[in-house]
Write an enzyme that holds these catalytic residues in place. Sequence first.
Site, PDB file in Angstrom:
ATOM      1  N   LYS A 270      12.418   2.322 -11.184  1.00 25.53           N
ATOM      2  CA  LYS A 270      11.906   0.970 -11.035  1.00 25.53           C
ATOM      3  C   LYS A 270      12.146   0.205 -12.332  1.00 25.53           C
ATOM      4  CE  LYS A 270       7.945  -1.505  -9.090  1.00 25.53           C
ATOM      5  NZ  LYS A 270       6.560  -1.412  -8.571  1.00 25.53           N
TER       6      LYS A 270
ATOM      7  N   GLU B  62      -5.789   2.179   3.054  1.00 34.18           N
ATOM      8  CA  GLU B  62      -6.971   1.339   3.189  1.00 34.18           C
ATOM      9  C   GLU B  62      -8.033   1.964   4.076  1.00 34.18           C
ATOM     10  OE1 GLU B  62      -3.437  -1.293   2.302  1.00 34.18           O
ATOM     11  OE2 GLU B  62      -3.864   0.311   3.734  1.00 34.18           O
TER      12      GLU B  62
ATOM     13  N   ARG C 189      -6.701  -3.804   7.712  1.00 29.78           N
ATOM     14  CA  ARG C 189      -6.120  -2.524   8.114  1.00 29.78           C
ATOM     15  C   ARG C 189      -7.189  -1.439   8.251  1.00 29.78           C
ATOM     16  NH1 ARG C 189      -0.699  -1.256   4.872  1.00 29.78           N
ATOM     17  NH2 ARG C 189       0.190  -1.058   6.949  1.00 29.78           N
TER      18      ARG C 189
END
Length: 633
Positions: A283, A369, A397
């Site tokens: 990344k 979540e 969610r």
Amino acid sequence: MEQNNEYPLLRTIDSPEDLRKLSLAQLEPLADELRNYLIHSVSEIGGHFAAGLGTIELTIALHYVFNTPTEKLVWDVGHQCYPHKILTGRRDQIGTIRQKNGLTPFLKRAESEYDAFGAGHSSTSISAALGMAIAAKREGSGRRSVAIIGDGGMTAGLAYEALNHAGALDVNLLVVLNDNDMSISPNVGALSSYFARIMSGKIYTTVHEGGKKVLNKFPPIWDLASRAEKHVKGMVTPGTFFEELGFNYIGPISGHDLPTMLKVMTNLKQVNGPCLLHVVTKKGKGYALAEADPVKYHGVTPFDPKTGIVASKSKSGPTYTSIFSDWLCDMAALDERLVGITPAMREGSGLVKFSERYPERYFDVGIAEQHSVTVAAGMACDGLKPVVAIYSTFLQRAYDQMLHDVVIQDLPVLFALDRAGLVGPDGPTHNGSFDFTFMRCLPNIVIMAPADENECRQMLYTGFLLKGPASVRYPRGNGPGVTVEKDMKALPIGKAEVKRAGHKLAFFAFGTMVTPSLANAEELDATVINMRFVKPLDEEMILEIGATHDLLVTVEENAVQGGAGSAINEVLLANKISKQVLNIGLPDRFIEHGSREEMLEDAGLDKAGIRKQVEFFFGNALLQSTTRRKAVV
């Protein structure tokens, strides 16, 4: 940027079809141009940054090998998709991304035929790509579907549900696991650690290659060693897990090695059935500062690419997120039962300071979540006081867990809902538009919305002290700028306050809408009530104002349907109070991205928009009231 010869290859690419005309030798120079273009573009406009730098070569390889858009690329979330947008005809528009009327921040089917599936939330790609693969098989087209998911996305249960289903089907699905050891916050969990250990296994590679050279001279021994290796490998490599699910596992390979990726992907196009390609990327690849700190450079404001210094923000004063962050640490010092939980949003939700001061009481559960809410419920069952820090849009969610595991059992879990209302550049997938609506129908829960920074701190304290579930929702960014009191005082539950006394016209304002309501009230001589609580409502205040005012307005930064204004309507109706009532809130459509101020204007929730709606709805009744007041004065 395009007027010089700095990007000779990139400026010839207006679609993946143009990309596929290039020779293999031209692809690595193209990757260098694309990386530089991305660095300079995002440094000028801001946006998601480090993730896209890590997928440059991967994006080129996918569009080069697969016949997009006929063959489908389904990207997870969208943080990693700026290179995809640039290569699919949106190069010249990349400078408008996340700006009003510009390119969307994530993926959107209406924006491009190359955006096969809209995305904003994590871990949806495998399910969506599987659905497309099933459709392709039914139509007999033979086209491939490819899901590109980051290893952070693999911490969500939805990804495993999709893998479990896909492995049992004979469909041409390729899952590309982009393993960069990062989502937004550093990855957590056993799977992430497992991958990291395997990737660093140089000893395994050295012993394997050395043993192969020696034992090849002795075929019987080599055969025995090879079969033994398969058993040992099966115990230590991630491939076993995916192969047990029914996938043909390939990898890991470097996600920055274009020749290898091209060769492997070309071979995989000939393989039938579900496959998983494991690529390892960095990344922030190619920009040293982003490589060193990918969290800081995940999403950036405009900056100098030479120095990396991020431009200072124009607004001063604490954000609501920082108010929560300070309160959490202060409260933890007072009550050792407090634990903080986040689903992979440590930075965004303001838990960095808490995680450093109280690491043993901090829990990042990954992009999970549902789990974040139920694990909080379990903690609450045994005497802890959990605070779940979560974006409003992400709590959607975990709605079933909130209802079934927390609210039905009346457990003391405090939900700190950041990014409630309109969020700005991240757009409709991240707007917190519905939490009033989906929470207020639940028994037992207390729902609060602060009008300013100090009220936010006091409401968090109030909710924490309760013996049942509570929610405090607050917006992204800064508040009106009031002084935040260090001392914490519990608010009386379900009690509103009169912010301004006026005549005939009254505003029932919730949270962020108190400030623009007050601004209009000065000109309209209106009463303004800071409702504070969506549940329980201050019915006594509602009935009193309903009896003394003719024109009533409810204002909220939430969907009108089923929202806080609807709750006030129900109180008035139940008590047979018949007055003209205007419900103002988010309209019945999705508000597109832009700055938060632009989105509020678009929704009619700024001062001018509220005034316009009030004048249009009440018409002559409001005019007569205003004229009469001026005559008296």
